[in-house]
Design an enzyme around this catalytic site. Structure first.
Site, mmCIF file in Angstrom:
data_model
loop_
_atom_site.group_PDB
_atom_site.id
_atom_site.type_symbol
_atom_site.label_atom_id
_atom_site.label_comp_id
_atom_site.label_asym_id
_atom_site.label_seq_id
_atom_site.Cartn_x
_atom_site.Cartn_y
_atom_site.Cartn_z
ATOM 1 C CE1 TYR A 161 44.491 38.108 44.917
ATOM 2 C CE2 TYR A 161 43.751 37.081 42.871
ATOM 3 C CZ TYR A 161 44.725 37.734 43.596
ATOM 4 O OH TYR A 161 45.939 38.012 43.019
ATOM 5 C CG HIS B 226 49.665 42.459 48.863
ATOM 6 N ND1 HIS B 226 49.364 43.034 47.655
ATOM 7 C CD2 HIS B 226 50.848 42.972 49.249
ATOM 8 C CE1 HIS B 226 50.341 43.860 47.320
ATOM 9 N NE2 HIS B 226 51.254 43.846 48.270
HETATM 10 C C1 DQA Z 1 47.185 41.326 45.317
HETATM 11 C C2 DQA Z 1 48.463 40.560 44.970
HETATM 12 C C3 DQA Z 1 49.059 41.072 43.668
HETATM 13 O O1 DQA Z 1 50.236 40.350 43.361
HETATM 14 C C4 DQA Z 1 48.072 40.877 42.543
HETATM 15 O O2 DQA Z 1 48.602 41.423 41.330
HETATM 16 C C5 DQA Z 1 46.741 41.425 42.829
HETATM 17 C C6 DQA Z 1 46.187 41.272 44.177
HETATM 18 C C7 DQA Z 1 46.503 40.759 46.569
HETATM 19 O O3 DQA Z 1 45.671 41.472 47.125
HETATM 20 O O4 DQA Z 1 46.772 39.632 46.954
HETATM 21 O O5 DQA Z 1 46.050 41.902 41.940
HETATM 22 O O6 DQA Z 1 47.521 42.670 45.584
#
Ligand code: DQA
Length: 141
Positions: free
Chosen positions: A23, A100
């Site tokens: 992330y 995402h």
């Molecule tokens: C997310 C992807 C989801 O699978 C995960 O549970 C998240 C973050 C993303 O921003 O990549 O918490 O939404």
């Protein structure tokens, strides 16, 4: 003034320290400062919740907010499980663009299930935090 609401779901309050290899290193609050500077003619609201029903409340409230032209939603893990959030997206009358940060389609199999996307205007996935800016731009087109 036009307004766009950004709503982040569970664990996204930990962006910057949470699994940075997936992330990134930037907190959402830091990213938001720059984002707001790039959109001077539009108000950008932001909220985050770790609670499913609270996200439903936030969607309903955003849809009723004066001048709100759309919502950017990263429902995080609720993307893969929440009929309640899918119903809320269908129930409100402004567009919702899903974001995402990571490419969920390149990750674990359970992340390939998306209960929300068929109710949304569109989906931006795997482009990092930059996806939020692209989603705001899409809503302003
Ligand atoms: C997310 C992807 C989801 O699978 C995960 O549970 C998240 C973050 C993303 O921003 O990549 O918490 O939404």
């Amino acid at each position: 003034m036009n307004r766009v609401e950004i709503i982040n779901g569970p664990n996204l309050n930990l962006l910057g320290t949470r699994e940075p290899e997936i992330y990134g290193n930037q907190s959402f609050e830091d990213y938001l400062v720059g984002l707001k500077m790039r959109f001077t003619g539009v108000e950008i609201g932001y909220s985050q919740s770790n609670v499913e029903g609270e996200i439903v409340n936030l969607l309903q409230a955003a849809a009723q907010a004066e001048g709100c032209v759309g919502i950017v939603l990263n429902a995080a893990a609720y993307t893969h499980t929440s009929i309640a959030i899918a119903d809320a997206i269908k129930a409100i009358h402004i567009p919702v663009v899903l974001v995402h940060v990571s490419n969920v389609y390149a990750r674990e199999v359970e992340r390939k299930t998306d209960l929300l996307v068929s109710s949304a205007r569109g989906l931006i996935c795997g482009l990092g935090l930059n996806g939020y800016e692209l989603a705001v731009r899409a809503l302003l087109c």
